[in-house]
Design a protein around this motif. Structure first.
Motif, PDB file in Angstrom:
ATOM      1  N   THR A   1      11.554  -0.263 -21.395  1.00 31.28           N
ATOM      2  CA  THR A   1      11.769   0.246 -22.771  1.00 31.28           C
ATOM      3  C   THR A   1      11.421  -0.275 -23.842  1.00 31.28           C
ATOM      4  OG1 THR A   1      13.518   0.818 -24.421  1.00 31.28           O
ATOM      5  CG2 THR A   1      14.172  -1.285 -22.396  1.00 31.28           C
ATOM      6  N   GLU A   2      11.447  -0.339 -24.676  1.00 30.50           N
ATOM      7  CA  GLU A   2      10.678  -1.003 -25.894  1.00 30.50           C
ATOM      8  C   GLU A   2      11.526  -0.963 -26.566  1.00 30.50           C
ATOM      9  OE1 GLU A   2       7.630  -3.454 -28.269  1.00 30.50           O
ATOM     10  OE2 GLU A   2       7.895  -2.237 -26.437  1.00 30.50           O
ATOM     11  N   ALA A   3      12.521  -2.175 -27.151  1.00 34.73           N
ATOM     12  CA  ALA A   3      13.942  -2.468 -28.246  1.00 34.73           C
ATOM     13  C   ALA A   3      12.879  -2.816 -29.473  1.00 34.73           C
ATOM     14  CB  ALA A   3      14.570  -3.619 -27.501  1.00 34.73           C
ATOM     15  N   THR A   4      13.655  -1.807 -30.824  1.00 35.54           N
ATOM     16  CA  THR A   4      13.050  -2.029 -31.785  1.00 35.54           C
ATOM     17  C   THR A   4      14.503  -2.645 -32.681  1.00 35.54           C
ATOM     18  OG1 THR A   4      12.612  -0.188 -32.899  1.00 35.54           O
ATOM     19  CG2 THR A   4      10.964  -0.955 -31.901  1.00 35.54           C
ATOM     20  N   PHE A   5      14.308  -3.194 -33.729  1.00 34.76           N
ATOM     21  CA  PHE A   5      14.910  -3.806 -34.670  1.00 34.76           C
ATOM     22  C   PHE A   5      15.192  -4.001 -36.059  1.00 34.76           C
ATOM     23  CE2 PHE A   5      14.235  -7.802 -32.301  1.00 34.76           C
ATOM     24  CZ  PHE A   5      14.652  -8.230 -33.394  1.00 34.76           C
ATOM     25  N   ASP A   6      15.331  -4.185 -37.403  1.00 33.21           N
ATOM     26  CA  ASP A   6      15.105  -4.974 -38.065  1.00 33.21           C
ATOM     27  C   ASP A   6      15.479  -6.344 -38.446  1.00 33.21           C
ATOM     28  OD1 ASP A   6      13.106  -2.630 -38.924  1.00 33.21           O
ATOM     29  OD2 ASP A   6      15.341  -1.958 -39.510  1.00 33.21           O
ATOM     30  N   LEU A   7      15.287  -7.475 -38.858  1.00 28.68           N
ATOM     31  CA  LEU A   7      16.153  -8.338 -39.419  1.00 28.68           C
ATOM     32  C   LEU A   7      15.875  -8.920 -40.650  1.00 28.68           C
ATOM     33  CD1 LEU A   7      17.445 -10.993 -38.671  1.00 28.68           C
ATOM     34  CD2 LEU A   7      14.810 -12.576 -38.044  1.00 28.68           C
ATOM     35  N   GLU A   8      16.903  -8.267 -41.438  1.00 34.38           N
ATOM     36  CA  GLU A   8      17.040  -8.076 -43.202  1.00 34.38           C
ATOM     37  C   GLU A   8      16.795 -10.361 -43.114  1.00 34.38           C
ATOM     38  OE1 GLU A   8      19.953  -5.742 -43.936  1.00 34.38           O
ATOM     39  OE2 GLU A   8      18.486  -3.744 -43.504  1.00 34.38           O
ATOM     40  N   ASP A   9      16.909 -10.141 -44.787  1.00 37.60           N
ATOM     41  CA  ASP A   9      17.556 -11.750 -44.536  1.00 37.60           C
ATOM     42  C   ASP A   9      18.498 -11.859 -45.765  1.00 37.60           C
ATOM     43  OD1 ASP A   9      16.848 -14.834 -45.138  1.00 37.60           O
ATOM     44  OD2 ASP A   9      15.149 -14.407 -46.153  1.00 37.60           O
ATOM     45  N   PRO A  10      19.656 -11.762 -45.589  1.00 30.65           N
ATOM     46  CA  PRO A  10      21.109 -11.575 -46.422  1.00 30.65           C
ATOM     47  C   PRO A  10      21.190 -13.109 -47.281  1.00 30.65           C
ATOM     48  CG  PRO A  10      21.756 -11.517 -44.725  1.00 30.65           C
ATOM     49  CD  PRO A  10      20.955 -11.377 -44.053  1.00 30.65           C
ATOM     50  N   HIS A  11      21.025 -14.201 -46.266  1.00 30.21           N
ATOM     51  CA  HIS A  11      21.628 -15.592 -46.458  1.00 30.21           C
ATOM     52  C   HIS A  11      19.875 -15.946 -47.183  1.00 30.21           C
ATOM     53  CE1 HIS A  11      24.888 -14.921 -45.224  1.00 30.21           C
ATOM     54  NE2 HIS A  11      24.717 -14.333 -43.987  1.00 30.21           N
ATOM     55  N   ASN A  12      18.934 -15.143 -47.758  1.00 26.38           N
ATOM     56  CA  ASN A  12      17.691 -16.229 -48.074  1.00 26.38           C
ATOM     57  C   ASN A  12      16.901 -17.585 -47.482  1.00 26.38           C
ATOM     58  OD1 ASN A  12      17.927 -14.369 -50.686  1.00 26.38           O
ATOM     59  ND2 ASN A  12      19.407 -15.599 -51.469  1.00 26.38           N
ATOM     60  N   VAL A  13      17.059 -17.426 -46.587  1.00 28.55           N
ATOM     61  CA  VAL A  13      16.801 -18.094 -45.473  1.00 28.55           C
ATOM     62  C   VAL A  13      15.203 -18.298 -45.054  1.00 28.55           C
ATOM     63  CG1 VAL A  13      19.128 -18.596 -44.642  1.00 28.55           C
ATOM     64  CG2 VAL A  13      17.756 -17.497 -43.314  1.00 28.55           C
ATOM     65  N   GLY A  14      14.888 -16.653 -45.653  1.00 26.16           N
ATOM     66  CA  GLY A  14      13.253 -17.072 -45.192  1.00 26.16           C
ATOM     67  C   GLY A  14      12.651 -16.531 -43.512  1.00 26.16           C
ATOM     68  N   LEU A  15      13.107 -15.688 -43.152  1.00 20.70           N
ATOM     69  CA  LEU A  15      13.118 -14.855 -41.707  1.00 20.70           C
ATOM     70  C   LEU A  15      13.791 -13.612 -42.008  1.00 20.70           C
ATOM     71  CD1 LEU A  15      12.189 -15.720 -39.180  1.00 20.70           C
ATOM     72  CD2 LEU A  15      14.478 -16.122 -38.461  1.00 20.70           C
ATOM     73  N   ALA A  16      12.608 -12.870 -41.722  1.00 24.83           N
ATOM     74  CA  ALA A  16      12.829 -11.160 -42.074  1.00 24.83           C
ATOM     75  C   ALA A  16      11.992 -10.474 -41.364  1.00 24.83           C
ATOM     76  CB  ALA A  16      13.523 -10.806 -43.531  1.00 24.83           C
ATOM     77  N   GLY A  17      11.697  -9.135 -41.263  1.00 24.76           N
ATOM     78  CA  GLY A  17      10.601  -8.678 -40.859  1.00 24.76           C
ATOM     79  C   GLY A  17      11.479  -7.276 -39.389  1.00 24.76           C
ATOM     80  N   ASN A  18      10.375  -6.866 -39.141  1.00 22.37           N
ATOM     81  CA  ASN A  18      10.156  -5.794 -38.046  1.00 22.37           C
ATOM     82  C   ASN A  18      10.156  -6.813 -36.561  1.00 22.37           C
ATOM     83  OD1 ASN A  18      11.037  -3.842 -39.529  1.00 22.37           O
ATOM     84  ND2 ASN A  18       8.124  -3.956 -40.017  1.00 22.37           N
ATOM     85  N   GLY A  19      11.534  -6.789 -35.710  1.00 23.04           N
ATOM     86  CA  GLY A  19      11.276  -6.953 -34.330  1.00 23.04           C
ATOM     87  C   GLY A  19      11.461  -6.102 -33.898  1.00 23.04           C
ATOM     88  N   SER A  20      10.464  -6.518 -32.170  1.00 24.45           N
ATOM     89  CA  SER A  20      10.490  -6.366 -30.747  1.00 24.45           C
ATOM     90  C   SER A  20      10.603  -6.949 -30.004  1.00 24.45           C
ATOM     91  CB  SER A  20       9.190  -4.970 -30.971  1.00 24.45           C
ATOM     92  OG  SER A  20       8.165  -6.574 -31.111  1.00 24.45           O
ATOM     93  N   ALA A  21      10.695  -6.141 -28.460  1.00 25.92           N
ATOM     94  CA  ALA A  21      10.512  -6.721 -26.978  1.00 25.92           C
ATOM     95  C   ALA A  21      10.676  -5.605 -26.544  1.00 25.92           C
ATOM     96  CB  ALA A  21      12.258  -7.282 -27.103  1.00 25.92           C
ATOM     97  N   SER A  22      10.066  -5.801 -25.488  1.00 28.02           N
ATOM     98  CA  SER A  22       9.067  -5.093 -23.778  1.00 28.02           C
ATOM     99  C   SER A  22      10.502  -5.519 -22.912  1.00 28.02           C
ATOM    100  CB  SER A  22       8.310  -5.505 -24.070  1.00 28.02           C
ATOM    101  OG  SER A  22       7.135  -4.415 -24.616  1.00 28.02           O
ATOM    102  N   ILE A  23      10.971  -4.398 -22.369  1.00 28.42           N
ATOM    103  CA  ILE A  23      12.353  -4.961 -22.059  1.00 28.42           C
ATOM    104  C   ILE A  23      11.913  -4.201 -20.449  1.00 28.42           C
ATOM    105  CG2 ILE A  23      14.849  -5.225 -21.140  1.00 28.42           C
ATOM    106  CD1 ILE A  23      15.232  -5.054 -23.859  1.00 28.42           C
ATOM    107  N   ASP A  24      11.712  -4.729 -19.346  1.00 26.80           N
ATOM    108  CA  ASP A  24      11.274  -4.476 -17.945  1.00 26.80           C
ATOM    109  C   ASP A  24      13.042  -5.248 -16.832  1.00 26.80           C
ATOM    110  OD1 ASP A  24       8.476  -3.335 -17.903  1.00 26.80           O
ATOM    111  OD2 ASP A  24       8.738  -6.137 -18.102  1.00 26.80           O
ATOM    112  N   VAL A  25      13.692  -3.325 -17.572  1.00 27.37           N
ATOM    113  CA  VAL A  25      14.960  -3.909 -16.804  1.00 27.37           C
ATOM    114  C   VAL A  25      15.531  -3.754 -15.330  1.00 27.37           C
ATOM    115  CG1 VAL A  25      17.349  -2.240 -16.721  1.00 27.37           C
ATOM    116  CG2 VAL A  25      15.915  -2.077 -18.939  1.00 27.37           C
ATOM    117  N   ASP A  26      14.225  -2.686 -14.619  1.00 26.45           N
ATOM    118  CA  ASP A  26      13.798  -3.226 -13.386  1.00 26.45           C
ATOM    119  C   ASP A  26      14.969  -2.883 -12.636  1.00 26.45           C
ATOM    120  OD1 ASP A  26      11.434  -1.792 -14.487  1.00 26.45           O
ATOM    121  OD2 ASP A  26      10.358  -3.562 -13.919  1.00 26.45           O
TER     122      ASP A  26
END
Length: 235
Positions: free
Chosen positions: A198-223
């Protein structure tokens, strides 16, 4: 003496007949089923760039159900079902990125929980043993649907949002055996491999203004390997 031997032969023949699977038989099983995902870790990307973070999925055990329909004494078709499985998704952060950025070390923390259903349709081949022990092999196709994907409280508080996992189609292979207690009741054990990715997707917001944000993803082989022990009833 001849009469005694004949009687034994007739009893043996009768016993085998009552134990043999027959066309039209329906076997319903229920019991414990454990899904043990592949232990390898999936790398996490942010806006397409790989990060030092990775994730893995833990085991879960639920009530497993399946129904087997026999075409003859050897061939059958099986539908595997279960109550929904819920897995913890564990975050791995060996370089301490989360501690450096957020001031909280999330290495080994439960990042999220995901729930899924993995219905699987398989063709089974039973080997002739002439006894109550009936081993079989099987192959089939699996469809896994994920739902109720949620980040846990701490990751959500630092900006992890909107987790989604794609559904998955894949092959399944299994070995198992029924041991018939009588003409209706049996005990079953099985082990199967299911190809789930499965392909997991998520959003990483920056509520604490630490400069880390974007569209996240991970290709997971559960198998996963799927292990079951069940009690069966044949109609």
């Amino acid at each position: 003496m001849k009469k005694s031997l004949l009687a034994i032969a007739l009893l043996s023949s009768f016993s085998f007949t009552t134990l043999a699977n027959q066309a039209g038989d329906i076997l319903v099983r229920g019991g414990a089923t454990m899904i043990s995902p592949d232990s390898s870790k999936a790398g996490v990307a942010l806006d397409g760039t790989m990060t030092p973070l990775s994730i893995s999925v833990d085991d879960n055990t639920q009530l497993g159900l399946n129904v087997v329909y026999f075409f003859d004494s050897n061939w059958a078709v099986e539908l595997l079902a279960a109550t929904p499985f819920t897995h913890d998704v564990v975050l791995h952060d060996p370089q301490g990125v989360t501690e450096a950025v957020y001031g909280a070390n999330l290495d080994g923390a439960i990042l999220a929980e995901v729930t899924h259903l993995p219905p699987t349709l398989s063709a089974l081949y039973y080997f002739d043993t002439g006894s109550a022990f009936k081993p079989y092999v099987g192959a089939g196709i699996n469809y896994t649907v994920f739902f109720d994907e949620e980040f846990t409280a701490t990751p959500a508080s630092v900006g992890f949002k909107n987790l989604e996992l794609d559904s998955s189609f894949g092959l399944s292979f299994q070995v198992g055996a029924d041991y018939e207690l009588n003409k209706n009741w049996s005990v079953n054990v099985s082990a199967r491999y299911i190809d789930i990715g499965t392909e997991a997707t998520f959003d990483l917001e920056d509520p604490h203004n630490v400069g880390l944000a974007g569209n996240g993803s991970a290709s997971i082989d559960v198998d996963p390997m799927v292990y079951s022990i069940m009690l069966g009833y044949k109609f």
